[in-house]
Design a protein around this motif. Structure first.
Motif, short mmCIF file in Angstrom:
data_model
loop_
_atom_site.label_atom_id
_atom_site.label_comp_id
_atom_site.label_asym_id
_atom_site.label_seq_id
_atom_site.Cartn_x
_atom_site.Cartn_y
_atom_site.Cartn_z
N THR A 104 43.44 35.61 49.69
CA THR A 104 42.16 36.32 49.56
C THR A 104 42.29 37.71 48.95
O THR A 104 41.55 38.04 48.02
CB THR A 104 41.45 36.37 50.92
OG1 THR A 104 41.21 35.03 51.36
CG2 THR A 104 40.13 37.11 50.80
N ARG B 243 40.63 38.74 45.46
CA ARG B 243 39.70 39.87 45.41
C ARG B 243 40.11 40.86 44.34
O ARG B 243 39.26 41.37 43.58
CB ARG B 243 39.65 40.55 46.78
CG ARG B 243 38.73 41.75 46.84
CD ARG B 243 38.67 42.33 48.25
NE ARG B 243 37.77 43.47 48.31
CZ ARG B 243 37.43 44.09 49.44
NH1 ARG B 243 37.92 43.67 50.59
NH2 ARG B 243 36.62 45.13 49.41
N ASN B 244 41.39 41.13 44.23
CA ASN B 244 41.88 42.08 43.24
C ASN B 244 41.72 41.53 41.82
O ASN B 244 41.37 42.28 40.89
CB ASN B 244 43.35 42.40 43.50
CG ASN B 244 43.89 43.43 42.54
OD1 ASN B 244 43.42 44.56 42.50
ND2 ASN B 244 44.89 43.04 41.74
N LEU C 233 34.76 40.98 44.12
CA LEU C 233 33.91 40.30 45.08
C LEU C 233 32.72 39.61 44.41
O LEU C 233 32.14 38.69 44.97
CB LEU C 233 33.40 41.30 46.11
CG LEU C 233 34.47 41.90 47.04
CD1 LEU C 233 33.88 43.04 47.85
CD2 LEU C 233 35.07 40.83 47.94
N LEU D 152 33.65 35.81 43.90
CA LEU D 152 34.13 35.02 45.04
C LEU D 152 32.94 34.60 45.89
O LEU D 152 32.02 35.39 46.11
CB LEU D 152 35.11 35.84 45.90
CG LEU D 152 36.37 36.36 45.22
CD1 LEU D 152 37.20 37.17 46.22
CD2 LEU D 152 37.20 35.24 44.63
N LEU E 19 38.34 38.34 55.32
CA LEU E 19 37.58 39.49 54.80
C LEU E 19 36.98 40.24 55.98
O LEU E 19 35.79 40.09 56.30
CB LEU E 19 36.47 39.02 53.86
CG LEU E 19 36.83 38.69 52.41
CD1 LEU E 19 35.60 38.24 51.65
CD2 LEU E 19 37.49 39.88 51.71
N ALA F 129 32.29 43.59 52.29
CA ALA F 129 32.90 42.56 51.44
C ALA F 129 32.32 41.20 51.77
O ALA F 129 32.04 40.39 50.87
CB ALA F 129 34.41 42.57 51.61
N VAL G 49 30.24 38.37 49.37
CA VAL G 49 30.69 36.98 49.19
C VAL G 49 29.67 35.99 49.75
O VAL G 49 29.49 34.91 49.20
CB VAL G 49 32.07 36.79 49.85
CG1 VAL G 49 32.46 35.33 49.93
CG2 VAL G 49 33.12 37.59 49.07
#
Length: 302
Positions: free
Chosen positions: A241, A245-246, A250, A253, A281, A286, A290
């Motif tokens: 995850t 995310r990187n 977000l 995803l 998360l 965040a 998502v």
């Protein structure tokens, strides 16, 4: 005790207890409760015509009323129904479900390459927003250079639909480039299905991370248990995850319950699938992105 009750009881003994109730967590954030989207679930019933080639066929019903009850119990406002592989290209049960809840549901269909635009437009009017390529388990990869596939992908792109891909990570380098070249947006299922023995070191998963730069690929944080048993899948999800995310942000995803967890019915339930996102998360902001912001746009709820 019926089959579903038995499965729920089994799940409670096989999985660790929840730290907090998922429904109460959602209720503490009213905006999330009113807008959250589950982007991956299936509905079906016994007696439907099954695909000639299939890996699995359930012996129980997963009805729309059951699914809507799961959404309500867990504080999820809306859902995306994905055509199950064992029903092949007969999307009639899916389309009937969408017609019952047009504001609350969207759909991902499975279609033959020769499907005409008129039929795709009909599905579009009922809430279908993409097609699925369920290629897991050694299925032959499509020849995207074939004229029929080129035509289908052109029609999908013209509709602004997505192509959802379910395939082991090792083959993503052979699948994603031709789809992106065809001009479609791509959604990759279940963390990209990295090999259990390799996890995030899987070269195919690393390729998926690189694909984030295209800004036309999304990933579903869903079905972690399909990536390894005995909690290995969840450990891979926890490691994957932050990398996803990187690489994607977000805004690329989304989360899905994978209800009714076909072939894993006795090992997982909806509440634990929802809690898995909280574990991976922990930041509420965040999770809101998502669960609410990204899927609302991607699946045309706005």
């Amino acid at each position: 005790m019926n089959r579903r009750q038995f499965q729920a009881a089994m799940a409670s003994t096989l999985l660790p207890p929840l730290q907090t109730g998922c429904a109460s967590t959602a209720q503490r954030d009213e905006s999330l409760h009113l807008a959250a989207v589950d982007t991956h679930a299936h509905v079906f019933r016994r007696g439907l015509t099954l695909a000639r080639e299939r890996r699995y066929a359930p012996d129980y019903d997963a009805l729309l009323a059951d699914y809507l009850g799961m959404l309500d119990t867990n504080g999820i406002a809306r859902g995306v129904l994905v055509q199950p592989s064992f029903l092949g290209t007969d999307n009639s049960f899916l389309l009937a479900a969408l017609a019952q809840q047009p504001a609350r549901l969207r759909g991902i269909a499975v279609v033959a390459p020769a499907t005409p635009m008129a039929e795709l437009r009909r599905m579009d009017g009922l809430g279908v927003v993409g097609i699925r390529l369920n290629l897991v388990g050694g299925a032959a990869l499509p020849d995207f250079a074939d004229g029929a596939w080129r035509g289908l992908l052109r029609r999908v792109a013209d509709l602004g639909w997505q192509v959802e891909v379910h395939r082991e990570a090792a083959d993503l380098p052979r699948i994603l480039p031709p789809l992106l070249q065809a001009g479609v947006n791509v959604v990759v299922d279940h963390f990209g299905r990295p090999a259990p023995a390799q996890g995030v070191r899987d070269p195919g998963f690393q390729f998926l991370l690189d694909a984030g730069a295209s800004r036309r690929v999304w990933v579903k944080l869903s079905g972690a248990y399909r990536n390894g048993g005995n909690e290995a899948g969840q450990q891979i999800a926890l490691a994957a995850t932050p990398l996803l995310r990187n690489a994607f942000g977000l805004d690329h995803l989304v989360w899905g319950s994978d209800w009714p967890h076909t072939q894993f019915e006795s090992k997982v339930d909806y509440a634990h699938a929802r809690q898995a996102l909280d574990a991976s998360l922990p930041d509420p902001g965040a999770r809101h992105a998502v669960l609410v912001d990204t899927p609302a746009t991607l699946f045309r709820f706005t």
